[in-house]
Scaffold this active site. Structure first.
Site, PDB file in Angstrom:
ATOM      1  N   HIS A   1       0.824  -1.228   0.000  1.00  0.00           N
ATOM      2  CA  HIS A   1       0.000   0.000   0.000  1.00  0.00           C
ATOM      3  C   HIS A   1       0.854   1.273   0.000  1.00  0.00           C
ATOM      4  O   HIS A   1       0.726   2.153   0.843  1.00  0.00           O
ATOM      5  CB  HIS A   1      -1.078  -0.009   1.082  1.00  0.00           C
ATOM      6  CG  HIS A   1      -0.645  -0.229   2.509  1.00  0.00           C
ATOM      7  ND1 HIS A   1       0.276   0.546   3.149  1.00  0.00           N
ATOM      8  CD2 HIS A   1      -1.061  -1.130   3.425  1.00  0.00           C
ATOM      9  CE1 HIS A   1       0.419   0.146   4.398  1.00  0.00           C
ATOM     10  NE2 HIS A   1      -0.367  -0.887   4.587  1.00  0.00           N
TER      11      HIS A   1
ATOM     12  N   HIS B   1      -6.279  -7.893  14.756  1.00  0.00           N
ATOM     13  CA  HIS B   1      -6.330  -6.716  13.878  1.00  0.00           C
ATOM     14  C   HIS B   1      -7.030  -7.137  12.598  1.00  0.00           C
ATOM     15  O   HIS B   1      -6.749  -8.206  12.044  1.00  0.00           O
ATOM     16  CB  HIS B   1      -4.897  -6.247  13.615  1.00  0.00           C
ATOM     17  CG  HIS B   1      -4.739  -5.080  12.703  1.00  0.00           C
ATOM     18  ND1 HIS B   1      -5.717  -4.130  12.520  1.00  0.00           N
ATOM     19  CD2 HIS B   1      -3.706  -4.704  11.904  1.00  0.00           C
ATOM     20  CE1 HIS B   1      -5.280  -3.215  11.653  1.00  0.00           C
ATOM     21  NE2 HIS B   1      -4.060  -3.560  11.273  1.00  0.00           N
TER      22      HIS B   1
ATOM     23  N   GLU C   1      -7.037  -5.666   9.533  1.00  0.00           N
ATOM     24  CA  GLU C   1      -6.496  -5.255   8.236  1.00  0.00           C
ATOM     25  C   GLU C   1      -6.298  -6.473   7.339  1.00  0.00           C
ATOM     26  O   GLU C   1      -6.078  -7.583   7.793  1.00  0.00           O
ATOM     27  CB  GLU C   1      -5.180  -4.502   8.426  1.00  0.00           C
ATOM     28  CG  GLU C   1      -4.731  -3.737   7.194  1.00  0.00           C
ATOM     29  CD  GLU C   1      -3.514  -2.874   7.445  1.00  0.00           C
ATOM     30  OE1 GLU C   1      -3.093  -2.175   6.505  1.00  0.00           O
ATOM     31  OE2 GLU C   1      -2.979  -2.903   8.576  1.00  0.00           O
TER      32      GLU C   1
ATOM     33  N   ASP D   1      -4.088  -7.783   5.436  1.00  0.00           N
ATOM     34  CA  ASP D   1      -2.924  -8.668   5.432  1.00  0.00           C
ATOM     35  C   ASP D   1      -2.927  -9.614   6.627  1.00  0.00           C
ATOM     36  O   ASP D   1      -2.142 -10.567   6.658  1.00  0.00           O
ATOM     37  CB  ASP D   1      -1.622  -7.865   5.397  1.00  0.00           C
ATOM     38  CG  ASP D   1      -1.564  -6.755   6.438  1.00  0.00           C
ATOM     39  OD1 ASP D   1      -2.611  -6.154   6.713  1.00  0.00           O
ATOM     40  OD2 ASP D   1      -0.467  -6.472   6.953  1.00  0.00           O
TER      41      ASP D   1
ATOM     42  N   HIS E   1      -1.782  -0.100  14.702  1.00  0.00           N
ATOM     43  CA  HIS E   1      -1.964   1.209  14.117  1.00  0.00           C
ATOM     44  C   HIS E   1      -3.372   1.476  13.580  1.00  0.00           C
ATOM     45  O   HIS E   1      -3.616   2.485  12.896  1.00  0.00           O
ATOM     46  CB  HIS E   1      -0.934   1.415  12.988  1.00  0.00           C
ATOM     47  CG  HIS E   1      -1.164   0.514  11.799  1.00  0.00           C
ATOM     48  ND1 HIS E   1      -1.452   1.002  10.543  1.00  0.00           N
ATOM     49  CD2 HIS E   1      -1.160  -0.820  11.686  1.00  0.00           C
ATOM     50  CE1 HIS E   1      -1.591  -0.005   9.700  1.00  0.00           C
ATOM     51  NE2 HIS E   1      -1.414  -1.098  10.364  1.00  0.00           N
TER      52      HIS E   1
ATOM     53  N   ASP F   1       0.917  -5.797  14.668  1.00  0.00           N
ATOM     54  CA  ASP F   1       1.815  -4.945  13.883  1.00  0.00           C
ATOM     55  C   ASP F   1       2.966  -4.341  14.684  1.00  0.00           C
ATOM     56  O   ASP F   1       3.950  -3.894  14.102  1.00  0.00           O
ATOM     57  CB  ASP F   1       1.019  -3.816  13.216  1.00  0.00           C
ATOM     58  CG  ASP F   1       0.402  -4.261  11.900  1.00  0.00           C
ATOM     59  OD1 ASP F   1       1.060  -5.034  11.178  1.00  0.00           O
ATOM     60  OD2 ASP F   1      -0.727  -3.851  11.581  1.00  0.00           O
TER      61      ASP F   1
ATOM     62  N   TYR G   1       9.620   0.582   8.891  1.00  0.00           N
ATOM     63  CA  TYR G   1       8.249   0.183   9.192  1.00  0.00           C
ATOM     64  C   TYR G   1       7.619   1.177  10.163  1.00  0.00           C
ATOM     65  O   TYR G   1       6.488   1.637   9.960  1.00  0.00           O
ATOM     66  CB  TYR G   1       8.267  -1.223   9.797  1.00  0.00           C
ATOM     67  CG  TYR G   1       6.914  -1.852  10.011  1.00  0.00           C
ATOM     68  CD1 TYR G   1       6.348  -2.662   9.036  1.00  0.00           C
ATOM     69  CD2 TYR G   1       6.221  -1.647  11.198  1.00  0.00           C
ATOM     70  CE1 TYR G   1       5.105  -3.254   9.245  1.00  0.00           C
ATOM     71  CE2 TYR G   1       4.981  -2.227  11.412  1.00  0.00           C
ATOM     72  CZ  TYR G   1       4.426  -3.033  10.424  1.00  0.00           C
ATOM     73  OH  TYR G   1       3.215  -3.604  10.628  1.00  0.00           O
TER      74      TYR G   1
ATOM     75  N   HIS H   1       4.572  -9.244  11.118  1.00  0.00           N
ATOM     76  CA  HIS H   1       5.436  -9.208   9.931  1.00  0.00           C
ATOM     77  C   HIS H   1       6.884  -9.403  10.355  1.00  0.00           C
ATOM     78  O   HIS H   1       7.328  -8.859  11.375  1.00  0.00           O
ATOM     79  CB  HIS H   1       5.329  -7.863   9.207  1.00  0.00           C
ATOM     80  CG  HIS H   1       4.000  -7.570   8.613  1.00  0.00           C
ATOM     81  ND1 HIS H   1       3.466  -8.290   7.578  1.00  0.00           N
ATOM     82  CD2 HIS H   1       3.078  -6.605   8.912  1.00  0.00           C
ATOM     83  CE1 HIS H   1       2.281  -7.799   7.262  1.00  0.00           C
ATOM     84  NE2 HIS H   1       2.020  -6.777   8.058  1.00  0.00           N
TER      85      HIS H   1
END
Length: 393
Positions: free
Chosen positions: A23, A76, A78, A80, A141, A160, A191, A224
């Site tokens: 993104h 989370h 999101e 991913d 986030h 994250d 990051y 990640h």
């Protein structure tokens, strides 16, 4: 293949070796989508993987002989991390989702998922043969973000937080040399600068919350990149520093040029920085990766931006970067601006306006018509003044 973090706790995520843009964020080393399996009296999956990578997840679960899931913790929503929630539910229809109220609402809004859900908040526990406790980390986030902590094993799964985009066949930080870790820590900074920086106040609060809860941590498994078990104090200390605005004695000079007038002026600006004995790094924005520039902006105390005026506006590449930077809200910066013009000269003032909006310590600005010949002393003084203020800050 799956990897064991502690007895009964496994990494079952996916490696995306080939992604180079996440993104808008440049991921030159690819990334991983980390999911974790906890096997005790109950079987628990913590997070999933990006849609399209669910086969990697399911292959690992099959290899572990998982034919039933009791709980799916969604830290989370999101894409991913939660992109495969629907696929997990289809495969294990009896599974119960565990998330916070924002996560529950978000699963419905983003994916149309309405499923049997246990809603948790900070301090709540789930007994599965191991004790899971949850820590809401709003805006680290996304508003729904939270962390899961395995009490008996001292394993923190913070989604994250503490992650980086880095793909590897190795999972743990102690499997990398110090030289390799230098690259990985840079990716951690990248990051943070490009994803988490905007939420630094919240990061500080979460670090305080973890400390106040007295959590002992042997392993950190982020969503990640690599899993931390040797260098936990280092990554936590870096987060503490980044979230509080600590930076190095260095100036980033970021500029672009139309007919080379602004570019020629850069030499004078950096001469002033050199006179003050301060380190600097130089980026021409039209040929630079904004995510790398932003990383160095976060890591440096000083920032000087140069732009010519084009149609009474900033030069497009400079405008684009400043818009990107403004959204991430860096703070505690010493700043200056410079640039050439032919007719009206608004660009430098627009740079200063953005600096003021970000509450930077603006030392000065210099603009000049066409050639910088008459402004050499002022440009050199701008570089020197920013550098001297950096040394004082």
């Amino acid at each position: 293949m799956h990897v064991e973090l502690k007895p009964g706790i496994y990494w079952v995520g996916a490696v995306d070796w080939n992604i180079r843009n996440f993104h808008g964020y440049t991921t030159r080393f690819g990334t991983t989508y980390n999911a974790y399996l906890i096997r005790a009296e109950k079987t628990v999956l913590v997070d999933t993987v990006k849609a399209g990578f669910e086969n990697q997840l399911f292959e690992k679960l099959d290899a572990l002989g998982v034919d039933n899931l009791d709980y799916l913790v969604v830290n989370h929503i999101e894409m991913d991390h939660a992109g495969s929630v629907k696929a997990v539910i289809e495969r294990y229809p009896e599974v119960k989702i565990v998330t916070n109220v924002r996560g529950k609402n978000g699963l419905k809004e983003a994916y149309g998922i309405e499923h049997d859900t246990i809603v948790v908040k900070t301090g709540d526990k789930l007994e599965v043969g191991k004790t899971l406790t949850f820590i809401e980390t709003p805006l680290v986030h996304w508003p729904d973000s939270m962390a899961t902590y395995v009490v008996e094993d001292k394993v923190l799964l913070p989604n994250d937080a503490f992650g980086e985009h880095y793909s590897s066949a190795r999972r743990f930080d102690d499997e990398f040399s110090d030289e390799e870790m230098g690259v990985i820590f840079r990716e951690c900074a990248k990051y943070y600068a490009n994803i988490v920086l905007l939420y630094s106040k919240q990061v500080s609060k979460v670090l305080e919350s973890i400390e106040s809860m007295g959590l002992e941590i042997d392993v950190i498994g982020p969503s990640h990149g690599i899993i931390w078990r040797k260098r936990i104090p280092e990554i936590v200390e870096k987060y503490r520093g980044w979230s509080s605005g600590e930076a190095e004695e260095r100036v980033v000079v970021a500029y672009d040029s139309m007919w080379n007038h602004t570019e020629k002026a850069v030499k004078e600006v950096v001469s002033g920085i050199e006179e003050a004995g301060v380190d600097y790094i130089l980026y021409r924005l039209s040929v630079s990766d904004f995510t790398e520039v932003m990383t160095d902006v976060m890591l440096s105390k000083g920032l000087i931006v140069g732009s010519p005026t084009l149609n009474r506006e900033l030069f497009p590449s400079v405008a684009s970067f400043l818009t990107y930077m403004k959204g991430l809200k860096p703070f505690n910066k010493v700043a200056g601006a410079f640039g050439s013009y032919g007719w009206s000269g608004e660009a430098v003032g627009k740079i200063v306006d953005i600096f003021n909006e970000l509450k930077f310590d603006v030392v000065g600005s210099v603009r000049f018509k066409f050639s910088h010949d008459g402004a050499k002393d002022d440009l050199r003084e701008l570089g020197r003044a920013v550098a001297e203020r950096v040394k004082e800050s």
